[in-house]
Enzyme design. Sequence first.
Site, mmCIF file in Angstrom:
data_model
loop_
_atom_site.group_PDB
_atom_site.id
_atom_site.type_symbol
_atom_site.label_atom_id
_atom_site.label_comp_id
_atom_site.label_asym_id
_atom_site.label_seq_id
_atom_site.Cartn_x
_atom_site.Cartn_y
_atom_site.Cartn_z
ATOM 1 N N GLU A 156 44.681 44.309 35.364
ATOM 2 C CA GLU A 156 44.499 45.676 34.868
ATOM 3 C C GLU A 156 43.015 45.924 34.575
ATOM 4 O OE1 GLU A 156 44.270 48.482 31.396
ATOM 5 O OE2 GLU A 156 43.995 46.311 31.318
ATOM 6 N N SER B 275 40.969 46.302 32.218
ATOM 7 C CA SER B 275 40.162 45.653 31.187
ATOM 8 C C SER B 275 40.149 44.135 31.269
ATOM 9 C CB SER B 275 40.692 46.067 29.807
ATOM 10 O OG SER B 275 42.063 45.730 29.690
ATOM 11 N N LYS B 276 40.777 43.555 32.278
ATOM 12 C CA LYS B 276 40.926 42.105 32.316
ATOM 13 C C LYS B 276 39.749 41.424 33.024
ATOM 14 C CE LYS B 276 44.861 42.426 30.182
ATOM 15 N NZ LYS B 276 45.174 43.860 30.205
ATOM 16 N N ASN B 277 39.778 40.079 33.048
ATOM 17 C CA ASN B 277 38.636 39.324 33.566
ATOM 18 C C ASN B 277 38.339 39.617 35.031
ATOM 19 O OD1 ASN B 277 37.709 38.018 31.290
ATOM 20 N ND2 ASN B 277 39.120 36.303 31.502
#
Length: 405
Positions: A173, A175-177
């Site tokens: 998603e 906002s993930k790494n």
Amino acid sequence: MLTANSLTLPMLLAALPRLVAGRTALRRRLRDELARLFGVDARRIVLTDTGRAALALLLRAHGVGAGDEVIVPAYTCVVVPNQIPALGATVRWLDVSAATLGFDWSRLDAAIGPATRAVIVPHNFGPACRVPDALRLRHPRVVFLDDAAHGFASQCDGQWLGTYHDGAFFSFEYSKNLSGGIGGFALLPEGLVAEEPPAELGALDQLRLLATLTGHLLAARCALAGRVWLALARRVGLIYRSSDAEVADGVAHPPRALPALSAALLLPQLAALPALLRHKQRLAEHYRAALSAVPGLTLWPGAPGAHWVRYPFALPQPVADKAALARRLSAACGLAIGVWFDDVIHPAGSFRHGYLAGSAPEGERLAATVLNLPMNVAIACDAALDARLARLAAALAAYLKETAA
């Protein structure tokens, strides 16, 4: 405004020509690259459109169903417990440890009962942990599934998160790494078999995904331009978002295949992963140095091999309105201060799945005190960042002085 940790607008534009390869070829290549990274057979990688779809897939593959109980950390996102009642199983909440942001192993050991079939193991904000072998041996019927949504590329004792328990689910998603806009995957244990979801994201939803991603990435370069773009997209119905019923009613997400656009975005990020992780480590060092100078804050150590998805810190006392404080601090320093998690079941106001207020005091305290800093690839580790962090430290010190009076 959403934050794309590892994605920029030029990367989005560069991904568009890769779509001509077709979704099947893009997914196959991504699956192979993930398998190479983790050192596993590619058949153990199952791509999905979300991390929560990957969780549902894992639970089904392990045979979790009616009469079973699944232990869930009381410091998580609502989409995690949403997947459990849909299988006929029951959510059982368990408090987390404020010292680790994850489970206290003795508390978990005591909580496992005859009906417990699965445990969702949290790795909040990214650092990986490992369930003690003795605990697993005492409960051979229980499967331990890693919530690795925050922890892509983190390691524990030299092993990749997701490779040492009974499976893991990851998120791509915004906002993930690694950021694919949306997306996720399940990493299956050896011997477990599961198929990728057959349903595809519809053409209109794919257009919405592209428009929404463009707006948020544009905002990272020019806030006004991004707001204008997103306002126009909203007016014509081109905003991609999860169903309101997931948050308000605890409805499970319908699993679908990973979109071709997400695969096209993720492949170059995987190729640049070592540089990305080095950048995140440098950011964490800058953040830790600045926040350590503010008396009263709680910081968590990052063990070797840990990679933060966002950098958390806790205030000494609960905050009545964390969102307002985050806006105040963001305005002071120019960094996007986050509020994850703003409740034991994030976001605040989500469906409770039987949670009783006061039953997880440590999780509730974390939800009332923890703020976080972005780990974006676009943030340079330079003198300008140090100046921003100095302003943040001053704003935090001023706030703590006000609230102590």
